[in-house]
Design a protein around this motif. Structure first.
Motif, PDB file in Angstrom:
ATOM      1  N   UNK A 196       0.903  -1.008  -0.131  1.00 33.83           N
ATOM      2  CA  UNK A 196      -0.013  -0.020  -0.221  1.00 33.83           C
ATOM      3  C   UNK A 196       0.825   1.319   0.112  1.00 33.83           C
ATOM      4  N   UNK A 197       0.707   2.171   0.937  1.00 32.52           N
ATOM      5  CA  UNK A 197       1.334   3.642   0.927  1.00 32.52           C
ATOM      6  C   UNK A 197       2.657   3.495   1.025  1.00 32.52           C
ATOM      7  N   UNK A 198       3.253   2.797   1.869  1.00 33.94           N
ATOM      8  CA  UNK A 198       4.787   2.847   2.329  1.00 33.94           C
ATOM      9  C   UNK A 198       5.543   2.223   1.064  1.00 33.94           C
ATOM     10  N   UNK A 199       4.857   1.110   0.500  1.00 32.34           N
ATOM     11  CA  UNK A 199       5.668   0.469  -0.609  1.00 32.34           C
ATOM     12  C   UNK A 199       5.403   1.220  -1.876  1.00 32.34           C
ATOM     13  N   UNK A 200       4.389   1.764  -2.042  1.00 34.58           N
ATOM     14  CA  UNK A 200       3.952   2.770  -3.057  1.00 34.58           C
ATOM     15  C   UNK A 200       5.028   4.031  -3.143  1.00 34.58           C
ATOM     16  N   UNK A 201       5.179   4.684  -1.937  1.00 38.20           N
ATOM     17  CA  UNK A 201       6.338   5.882  -2.017  1.00 38.20           C
ATOM     18  C   UNK A 201       7.551   5.629  -2.091  1.00 38.20           C
ATOM     19  N   UNK A 202       7.990   4.351  -1.698  1.00 43.49           N
ATOM     20  CA  UNK A 202       9.476   3.743  -1.984  1.00 43.49           C
ATOM     21  C   UNK A 202       9.598   3.527  -3.453  1.00 43.49           C
TER      22      UNK A 202
END
Length: 325
Positions: A196-202
């Motif tokens: 989700x969000x953390x992986x998307x940002x990375x």
């Protein structure tokens, strides 16, 4: 699309009837249908088949599409759509309580088959699921549709025109230059999931901690994104009917970060071996279903309030695949 951790050995629930650990026989097809232009399939006439499915809008519609095509071919269809949750449908298929239905590649790969990382390429993901499910459970995966009910972000039309953003790479550049203007609403689970969000940002190279992230319930996110006051961007499912109903613009995942959730027909191997003609009967679904079509069908149910059985039958009649009997 939640992770399956339990229920594989527990009782199944269904909105039809649930008694003890067994499912009752399903009802009949919800609406009558007649054959399409090619008529019935003699080898399938009178063959009993139980069609299962899940209890959210897209799950119910896809179940009815399968039911109507098989009924139009001459089969005696038992309706077990609207099973409560993905796990109930999956277990019913494995145990032979249903013969056939529609499932998502990403759900099977990560939730049922226990993989932690998705296969990013849609075709490769389908092949991986097909081979693994055949070996482990003799579940056959027919060729997938291009319907991909995965995660994304959306914005209203005014925000899209103002910012020119169309892809997640565009969104990342906005975050890098003006993070305060990228207020993004999401669910609690999405905000912490690795996919989700953390992986998307990375994956897209921006600092997630700089973006204002209001946490909301899914149903609220769509409306709040449409108004654009609390959420300039909002987490959505790509084939949700509210995307079109609220005129939202969905961002393109141009680096294919999110898992692929292509919709495909799944069949018990023993049943398909006995009745191989059903593969040809259901083949048109691959040709006629895509994200645009599925959003339209979902919208008729979730936004316009139409009956999902009527929506599914109207669609097949319009495409000339069945007749309204």
């Amino acid at each position: 699309m939640t992770v399956m951790k339990r229920l594989l050995t527990s009782c199944l629930a269904t909105v039809l009837v649930a008694t003890g650990c067994g499912l009752s026989d399903g009802g009949s097809v919800p609406l009558p249908v007649g054959p399409g232009p090619d008529g019935t399939v003699p080898a399938l006439e009178g063959v009993r088949v139980t069609v299962g499915g899940k209890d959210f809008t897209e799950g119910v519609i896809s179940s009815y599409l399968v039911e109507f095509l098989l009924a139009a071919a001459g089969m005696e269809v038992s309706d077990m759509s609207s099973l409560a949750g993905s796990n109930s449908f999956r277990q019913a298929l494995i145990t032979g309580q249903v013969d056939i239905g529609m499932e998502y590649t990403g759900t099977a790969w990560m939730s049922y088959l226990g993989n932690s990382e998705p296969v990013r390429d849609p075709e490769a993901q389908w092949v991986a699921v097909r081979d693994a499910d055949l070996e482990a459970h003799d579940i056959r995966w027919l060729p997938p549709t291009t319907v991909d009910n995965t995660y994304s972000f959306a914005m209203n039309r005014a925000t899209a025109e103002e910012t020119g953003i169309r892809t997640f790479s565009d969104y990342a550049r906005l975050v890098q230059t003006d993070p305060a203007s990228a207020v993004t609403c999401m669910e609690t689970e999405f905000s912490v999931r690795r996919d989700g969000w953390p992986g998307l940002a990375e994956a897209y190279g921006f600092d997630a901690d700089t973006v204002p992230v209001p946490i909301m319930q899914p149903g609220i996110i769509y409306q709040a994104t449409a108004t654009g006051r609390e959420c300039r961007f909002g987490e959505v499912y790509t084939t949700d009917g509210r995307v079109k109903g609220l005129d939202l613009v969905v961002l393109e995942d141009d680096q294919r970060f999110f898992p692929v959730y292509n919709l495909a027909t799944v069949v018990r191997g023993e049943f398909l071996d006995a009745h191989p003609e059903i593969e040809e009967v259901l083949a048109p679904l691959v040709e006629v279903l895509d994200n645009e079509v599925m959003v339209e069908l979902n919208m008729r149910v979730d936004v316009d309030g139409d009956d999902p059985a009527l929506v599914a039958r109207d669609f097949l009649v319009d495409r000339g695949l069945v007749s309204a009997d």
